[in-house]
Every structure is written in structure tokens, then in C-alpha cells.
Write an enzyme that holds these catalytic residues in place. Sequence first.
Site, PDB file in Angstrom:
ATOM      1  N   ASP A  24       6.857  -3.352 -10.182  1.00  0.00           N
ATOM      2  CA  ASP A  24       5.723  -2.816  -9.436  1.00  0.00           C
ATOM      3  C   ASP A  24       4.794  -2.038 -10.366  1.00  0.00           C
ATOM      4  O   ASP A  24       5.241  -1.448 -11.348  1.00  0.00           O
ATOM      5  CB  ASP A  24       6.230  -1.894  -8.323  1.00  0.00           C
ATOM      6  CG  ASP A  24       5.167  -1.667  -7.252  1.00  0.00           C
ATOM      7  OD1 ASP A  24       4.137  -2.363  -7.267  1.00  0.00           O
ATOM      8  OD2 ASP A  24       5.380  -0.783  -6.401  1.00  0.00           O
ATOM      9  N   ASN A  31       4.052 -10.380   0.314  1.00  0.00           N
ATOM     10  CA  ASN A  31       2.936 -10.490  -0.637  1.00  0.00           C
ATOM     11  C   ASN A  31       1.894 -11.543  -0.233  1.00  0.00           C
ATOM     12  O   ASN A  31       0.781 -11.563  -0.769  1.00  0.00           O
ATOM     13  CB  ASN A  31       3.443 -10.790  -2.056  1.00  0.00           C
ATOM     14  CG  ASN A  31       4.074  -9.595  -2.745  1.00  0.00           C
ATOM     15  OD1 ASN A  31       4.973  -9.734  -3.573  1.00  0.00           O
ATOM     16  ND2 ASN A  31       3.615  -8.376  -2.414  1.00  0.00           N
TER      17      ASN A  31
HETATM   18  C1  IPE Z   1       3.683  -5.814  -8.612  1.00  0.00           C
HETATM   19  O1  IPE Z   1       2.546  -5.091  -8.954  1.00  0.00           O
HETATM   20  C2  IPE Z   1       3.496  -7.299  -8.765  1.00  0.00           C
HETATM   21  C3  IPE Z   1       3.688  -8.104  -7.537  1.00  0.00           C
HETATM   22  C4  IPE Z   1       3.952  -7.661  -6.351  1.00  0.00           C
HETATM   23  C5  IPE Z   1       3.556  -9.542  -7.706  1.00  0.00           C
HETATM   24  P1  IPE Z   1       1.493  -4.717  -7.843  1.00  0.00           P
HETATM   25  O2  IPE Z   1       0.485  -5.825  -7.765  1.00  0.00           O
HETATM   26  O3  IPE Z   1       2.175  -4.391  -6.562  1.00  0.00           O
HETATM   27  O4  IPE Z   1       0.814  -3.432  -8.455  1.00  0.00           O
HETATM   28  P2  IPE Z   1       0.284  -2.136  -7.671  1.00  0.00           P
HETATM   29  O5  IPE Z   1       1.393  -1.657  -6.772  1.00  0.00           O
HETATM   30  O6  IPE Z   1      -0.905  -2.560  -6.888  1.00  0.00           O
HETATM   31  O7  IPE Z   1      -0.044  -1.166  -8.748  1.00  0.00           O
HETATM   32 MG    MG Z   2       2.794  -2.652  -5.662  1.00  0.00          MG
END
Ligand code: IPE
Ligand code: MG
Length: 221
Positions: A2, A50
Site C-alpha cells: 500500500d 480495487n
Molecule cells: C497500493 O497502493 C496498490 C494497489 C492497491 C494496487 P495504493 O494505490 O492503494 O496507494 P495509496 O493508498 O493511494 O497511497
Molecule cells: Mg491504498
Amino acid sequence: MDGNGRWAARKGLPRTDGHAAGEEAIFDTVEGALELGIRHLTLYAFSTENWRRPPDEVRYLMGFNEGILVRRRDELNDRGVRVLFSGRRDWRVPRRLLRRMDETLELTRSNKTMDLVIAFNYGGRAEIIDAVRQLVDDLVPASKIDERALRKRLYNPEVPDPDLVVRTSGESRISNFLLWEIAYSELIFTETLWPDFRRENLFDAVREFQARERRFGEVET
Ligand code: IPE
Ligand code: MG
């Protein structure tokens, strides 16, 4: 894994650059895990939640994950890594990516040094529901349903429960990761954003893990 978006935002870059920068973190962490002799490493790459992200980001992540498999599978294979996947193979996952996943699974299937489990379109609740559906399909009578019966219907029953779970980027949540499997896992939350994570961060987490006392519900003896 994350913190990719925040890492990018801090540098004034688009979120997708944060995902791209995560590739080095992934492979340095894999190298570190191999150095330590860790037998199973699971990376949470894409959750069942996601899909709610903007379509462009979702599309980017599909292509990015496909690209990683194509770019890195020979290297992983040479290092004796068996790549496994955990998650739902539903209609939303592009066919091309599913094909790359199958090819990678096949290529690395007899490797023994380490399992790298990629949790993709993974949700802990979905995994439990899928296991329950399997119990029903298998006509298991209610009286025969126990932890063993459910566990062997999880996505990768041969992978043991994790000893240690590390979450990056300062969030203290599980966010639907391995809900069944983490019942007795040690949890470590670190401020490091995923693109900055390197094997040294893994070593730090393992050292912290080693200093903890695990009792599994028993008393100290
Ligand atoms: C994690 O980083 C990657 C995935 C979920 C694919 P994020 O995209 O959640 O990064 P933040 O939380 O917005 O900083
Ligand atoms: Mg994230």
C-alpha cells in the site's frame, strides 16, 4: 503493498507512476525473502474492492500485472520460485492476463525454493464464501464441517497460514487480506510507502517478529 498513490502524489507524479515504482520494491523484497529462506511470500496485488477505482487506473493495473509476469517470470523461474495465484478468476479479469497467469503457473510449477503467491482479484471474504460454496457442492454434511474441511477448500490449501503480515504506508487495517489465514499471524504496520520498501525493511520486520512471543491461546511455559 500500500502507498503507491501517495508516493507518487508526494513527487507530483500520476498515481500510476507509483504502481510502476512498486515493481522494484516487489523484486527486492522477493530477493530478500529468498536470502532469508522464507518459503512462502504472498503479495496483495489487487483486491476485489480495487475495481471501484477509476477505470483508467484499473486498466493500468491489469496491464502492469500482465507486464510484470511477462518481464519477470523467467527470472523468478531461474531463482526456483513457484508462482501461485490467489483470488477469483471472474469475467472482469482480462483474458490476456489470465493466460499469462496460467503460463506462469505452468512454467514454475515444479520449483521448490519459495512460493510467491500473488493475491489478485483477491478478497478474504470472497475466499471464505468460495470455500463454503465448495463445501456445499461437495455435499459435505453440516456435522462434517470443521476448520480442516473449510481450510482445504481455500484458494491455495497447500500454503500454510502466514507467520507474519506486513502492511505498508501507515494504515492499521487488514482490508480483507487473508481473513481466515491470519487468525494467529503477527501483524506489523510500517510507515514506509510500498515503492520505498526494500529487503532491509523486510529484515526489520522479521527481526521484530522474532522478538515477539507467540502463545496461540496457551499460557507461557
Ligand atoms: C497500493 O497502493 C496498490 C494497489 C492497491 C494496487 P495504493 O494505490 O492503494 O496507494 P495509496 O493508498 O493511494 O497511497
Ligand atoms: Mg491504498
